[in-house]
Design an enzyme around this catalytic site. Structure first.
Site, PDB file in Angstrom:
ATOM      1  N   GLY A   1       0.857  -1.190   0.000  1.00  0.00           N
ATOM      2  CA  GLY A   1       0.000   0.000   0.000  1.00  0.00           C
ATOM      3  C   GLY A   1       0.885   1.229   0.000  1.00  0.00           C
ATOM      4  O   GLY A   1       0.777   2.104   0.845  1.00  0.00           O
TER       5      GLY A   1
ATOM      6  N   GLU B   1       0.426  -1.372  -4.832  1.00  0.00           N
ATOM      7  CA  GLU B   1      -0.639  -0.400  -4.611  1.00  0.00           C
ATOM      8  C   GLU B   1      -1.863  -0.852  -5.398  1.00  0.00           C
ATOM      9  O   GLU B   1      -1.766  -1.211  -6.559  1.00  0.00           O
ATOM     10  CB  GLU B   1      -0.150   0.989  -5.066  1.00  0.00           C
TER      11      GLU B   1
ATOM     12  N   ASN C   1      -3.343  -6.331  -5.383  1.00  0.00           N
ATOM     13  CA  ASN C   1      -3.994  -6.494  -4.100  1.00  0.00           C
ATOM     14  C   ASN C   1      -3.068  -7.365  -3.255  1.00  0.00           C
ATOM     15  O   ASN C   1      -3.030  -8.580  -3.400  1.00  0.00           O
ATOM     16  CB  ASN C   1      -5.353  -7.167  -4.270  1.00  0.00           C
TER      17      ASN C   1
ATOM     18  N   LEU D   1       2.945   1.382   5.882  1.00  0.00           N
ATOM     19  CA  LEU D   1       3.016   2.740   6.392  1.00  0.00           C
ATOM     20  C   LEU D   1       1.684   3.454   6.228  1.00  0.00           C
ATOM     21  O   LEU D   1       1.141   3.538   5.138  1.00  0.00           O
ATOM     22  CB  LEU D   1       4.131   3.514   5.673  1.00  0.00           C
TER      23      LEU D   1
ATOM     24  N   ASP E   1      -4.700   2.032   5.552  1.00  0.00           N
ATOM     25  CA  ASP E   1      -6.094   2.472   5.695  1.00  0.00           C
ATOM     26  C   ASP E   1      -6.633   1.998   7.043  1.00  0.00           C
ATOM     27  O   ASP E   1      -6.525   0.821   7.377  1.00  0.00           O
ATOM     28  CB  ASP E   1      -6.943   1.875   4.559  1.00  0.00           C
TER      29      ASP E   1
ATOM     30  N   GLU F   1       4.037  10.343   1.622  1.00  0.00           N
ATOM     31  CA  GLU F   1       3.114  11.468   1.485  1.00  0.00           C
ATOM     32  C   GLU F   1       2.179  11.543   2.683  1.00  0.00           C
ATOM     33  O   GLU F   1       1.899  12.616   3.201  1.00  0.00           O
ATOM     34  CB  GLU F   1       2.321  11.314   0.190  1.00  0.00           C
ATOM     35  N   GLU F   2       1.716  10.378   3.111  1.00  0.00           N
ATOM     36  CA  GLU F   2       0.807  10.356   4.256  1.00  0.00           C
ATOM     37  C   GLU F   2       1.541  10.830   5.504  1.00  0.00           C
ATOM     38  O   GLU F   2       1.005  11.610   6.300  1.00  0.00           O
ATOM     39  CB  GLU F   2       0.269   8.934   4.435  1.00  0.00           C
TER      40      GLU F   2
END
Ligand code: SAM
EC number: 2.1.1.33
Lengths: 269, 452
Positions: free
Chosen positions: A90, A113, A146, A166, A169, A245-246
């Site tokens: 992810g 991803e 997935n 990291l 969700d 980015e998160e």
């Protein structure tokens, strides 16, 4: 938001003439709804088994194409003998991969991803970085996949040394917990692809999710927590906190970051 | 009015008995005489065809509460117990002397496979959500908290309540076997995987057997002294043989070739699908039941060469549902009766152990007195939810469960298929044809993007 991690490129490559540089893709053209259903059948391309995987499209400097007609331009004709060792599950917009690429230049790493647009963005970004910095970024790539379903199709038993989760969700609702990327049963699969001594890195700004991941990792017989002291010397940790980015968004919002890293032990008896 | 066909046949491990399931009911048959020994429903008064009605040793018991279609069955290795699991998620443990239910328990989800361990102390189940549970045989009803309409969703989602699975696939689990030494559990799933894990410590994954290109439907350990070979059937028109501890494929048996069928069309979504295997206890024969194919494949496992060979193609009277060898090696087969006017099909046919000659005498009794009359035949073939669609398979499942609930609430004989067509107009069940257009869907509109 547009502070793309790739701009923090290493000094020695930064001197190249800017006029010939390929423009990095812009994230705003690659947005997609935040969640994809991890249980449904996406149109995904995955190999029947790791032996069937043609890695030459992802790492043309390290793998010769399985089928010579499908050769990527400039690809090697003989495998370098390396295998993917790090997987960022992810990976989102790919900040970690770009950062670690130069920290571990000899290690192949792959982002997985599930969102098509995000994967496209990261892919274009890596291609642009490779063009702008010849000889660099050949060790990173991304696949749309997935990861909850198909890791054993890509990686052999004990192939990986690091797995990153990291800011996954959070899936807040109780009935959605099954969709979380860390569960007792998935951890067994992660233990299968990780070599003994390999490390799972998790980080989240959502305390509830962090506690969930810790609870399941603590309970799993094949993982032990790495004490904070030991993490000090791990060059990956700093990037785990800041490179994605998160992670940067959380930073801007002055949120908390909860880190938890676990080592995969040797198989039980 | 038709008789409900037999969905499953299973042999008793130490007695000359086979148990057959039809809808929610079971009948045990003596495989030497063909007589029905036990039935969970009173036998119907029928034309005796010159046969003498034998007493059924037990009477139907209200307490058994047989309400939903039996989905899977397994005998304990000593034959003392039979485990069944039905569409209502209720697992029952039957005493195989009295044919009474000893205990029931509600499973978390519908089971696709059951397997006793060697001592008979545990029953392992593989469920629709991919979870594998190792359940103590003797403790009934400890698994799921009582579910009400409001709590169902929440309880389903919370993996921390109730019994924990020993392993799980993020995909429907389709079958499971334990190795004869009970050291490993092998599980198969809808995403082409076969996984070998330690038993009962399922978190130690030994290896995967990867090679199928469509959902795996069934797996069995091949006979022989080494027990190191596994046979698998799938929706990709192949049967494969594996050295499962190494995850190594040693043979791909091409079903189309064996049946003289042309190769599948390049863009075909569905291919020939193996339903199940029957493994012969007296010689190295395996019967492979192929979905909607009236020809049964009899394969011979050449132990010396570790090779699966075609022994015979057996032409059945209709589309097969199940096949099983009895203890003396006779093959019992069950088919869907023909819907053709005036044509009567035997639900059960028995073939002898040496050259597969039909044994009319053995099947006569069950064909005369067995099963029960229904108004119309329900859907009996359930591979739809195994097939890949870009639609969430849980929607298919939900549609089916609703349909089943409606059926249970009303007339138990209500035809499943007709009912669906009538009142479920709004809920389209994607059929094989409608999926042809499902190439890469645009991300924003595709049904695979969840609404959060
Ligand atoms: C909140 S984002 C974090 C992204 C990135 N790790 C970061 O720190 O910026 C979580 C990402 O995981 C992806 N994801 C969720 N489930 C996945 C799965 N099963 N396989 C691959 N990716 C998944 C989502 O699409 C999303 O991009």
């Amino acid at each position: 938001m547009d502070n793309v991690a790739g701009e923090k490129r290493p000094a020695e490559t930064a001197v190249e003439g800017t006029s010939t540089e390929v423009r990095l893709p812009q994230k705003k053209y690659f947005r997609q709804r935040a969640h994809a259903n991890v249980f449904s059948d996406h149109h995904l391309d995955y190999p029947v088994s790791p032996a069937h995987m043609d890695w030459s499209k992802n790492f043309p400097q390290h793998f010769a194409p399985k089928d010579n007609d499908a050769a990527v331009e400039g690809a090697v004709t003989k495998d370098s003998g390396k295998k993917v060792e790090f997987a960022d599950i992810g990976c989102g917009y790919g900040g970690l991969l770009v950062a670690l690429s130069t920290v571990f230049p000899d290690t192949l790493m792959l982002g997985m991803e599930i969102r098509v647009k995000v994967e496209e963005y990261v892919n274009q970004k890596i291609l642009a970085l490779r063009q702008n910095h010849p000889g660099s970024y050949d060790n990173v790539s991304i696949l749309r996949m997935n990861a909850m379903k198909f890791l054993p199709n890509f990686f052999e038993k004990h192939q990986l040394s690091k797995l990153f989760f990291l800011f996954p969700d959070p899936h807040f609702k109780k009935r959605k917990h099954k969709a979380r990327i860390i569960t007792s049963t998935l951890l067994s699969e992660y233990a299968y692809v990780l070599r003994p001594g390999g490390i799972i890195y998790t980080i989240s700004d959502v305390k509830d999710l962090h506690l969930w991941m810790v609870k399941h990792l603590d309970a799993h017989p094949l993982f032990v927590k790495i004490p904070d002291e030991e993490l000090v010397d791990d060059p990956a940790v700093e990037h785990v906190r800041t490179a994605t980015e998160e992670g940067q968004k959380v930073e801007r919002n002055k949120g908390d970051k909860y880190l938890a890293c676990y080592r995969r032990i040797t198989d039980e008896d | 009015m038709p008789l409900l066909p037999f969905s499953h046949i299973i042999r008793h491990p130490s007695k000359d008995i086979v148990v057959l399931s039809f809808g929610e009911h079971l009948q045990a048959v003596d495989t030497k005489s063909g007589v029905i020994l036990a039935s969970t429903i009173a036998l119907e008064e029928r034309e005796a065809n010159g046969l003498e009605v034998q007493p059924v040793t037990n009477t139907p018991d209200e307490a058994q509460n047989n309400k939903a279609r039996v989905q899977v069955m397994a005998f304990s290795p000593d034959g003392a117990f039979l485990a069944t699991a039905a569409d209502d998620k209720i697992m029952k443990i039957w005493d195989t002397e009295s044919w009474k239910v000893l205990g029931t328990r509600t499973l978390v989800r519908r089971s696709n496979a059951l397997h006793f361990n060697n001592s008979g102390s545990h029953v392992v189940t593989a469920d629709k959500f991919g979870d594998i549970y190792n359940m103590i045989r003797d403790i009934p009803d400890v698994v799921a908290p009582v579910k009400t309409a409001e709590t169902t969703e929440d309880a389903e989602g919370d993996e921390d309540e109730g019994e924990q699975p020993i392993l799980g696939h993020v995909s429907m689990a389709t079958d499971l076997v334990l190795t004869p030494d009970n050291k490993y559990v092998i599980t198969s799933d809808r995403d082409e995987h076969i996984r070998v894990s330690q038993y009962p410590k399922g978190h130690n994954i030994e290896t995967y057997c990867l090679g199928h290109t469509s959902f795996v439907t069934t797996i069995r350990i091949l006979p022989g002294t080494s027990h190191k070979y596994l046979i698998s059937g799938a929706g990709d028109a192949t049967i494969r043989v594996w050295e499962y501890m190494q995850g190594r494929e040693v043979q791909t048996f091409n079903i189309r070739e064996a049946l003289g069928m042309p190769p599948a069309e390049a863009d075909a979504e569905d291919d020939v699908t193996v339903f199940s295997f029957a493994v012969c206890p007296t010689k190295s024969h395996i019967a492979a039941v192929i979905e909607k194919e009236s020809r049964l494949l009899i394969l011979q496992w050449n132990v010396a060469e570790a090779k699966l060979e075609l022994f015979k193609i057996l032409e059945l009277e209709g589309k097969p549902l199940s096949a099983e060898y009895d203890r003396s090696g006779n093959l019992w087969t069950s088919v869907v009766p023909s819907e053709e006017e005036g044509k009567s099909t035997s639900l059960i046919s028995v073939y002898d152990s040496s050259n597969y000659a039909i044994q009319e005498d053995l099947a006569k009794y069950i064909n005369t007195f067995g099963s029960r009359t229904v108004e119309t035949l329900p859907d009996l073939i359930f591979t739809e939810e195994l097939r890949k669609h870009t639609t969430d398979w849980r929607e298919l499942k939900k549609a089916r469960e609703e349909k089943e609930a409606a059926r249970l609430a009303g007339d138990p004989d209500a035809p499943l298929s007709k009912k669906r067509r009538k009142n479920k107009n709004s809920r389209k069940i994607p059929g094989q044809s409608s999926t042809a257009a499902s190439s890469e869907p645009s991300a924003a509109t595709s049904p695979d993007v969840a609404m959060e």
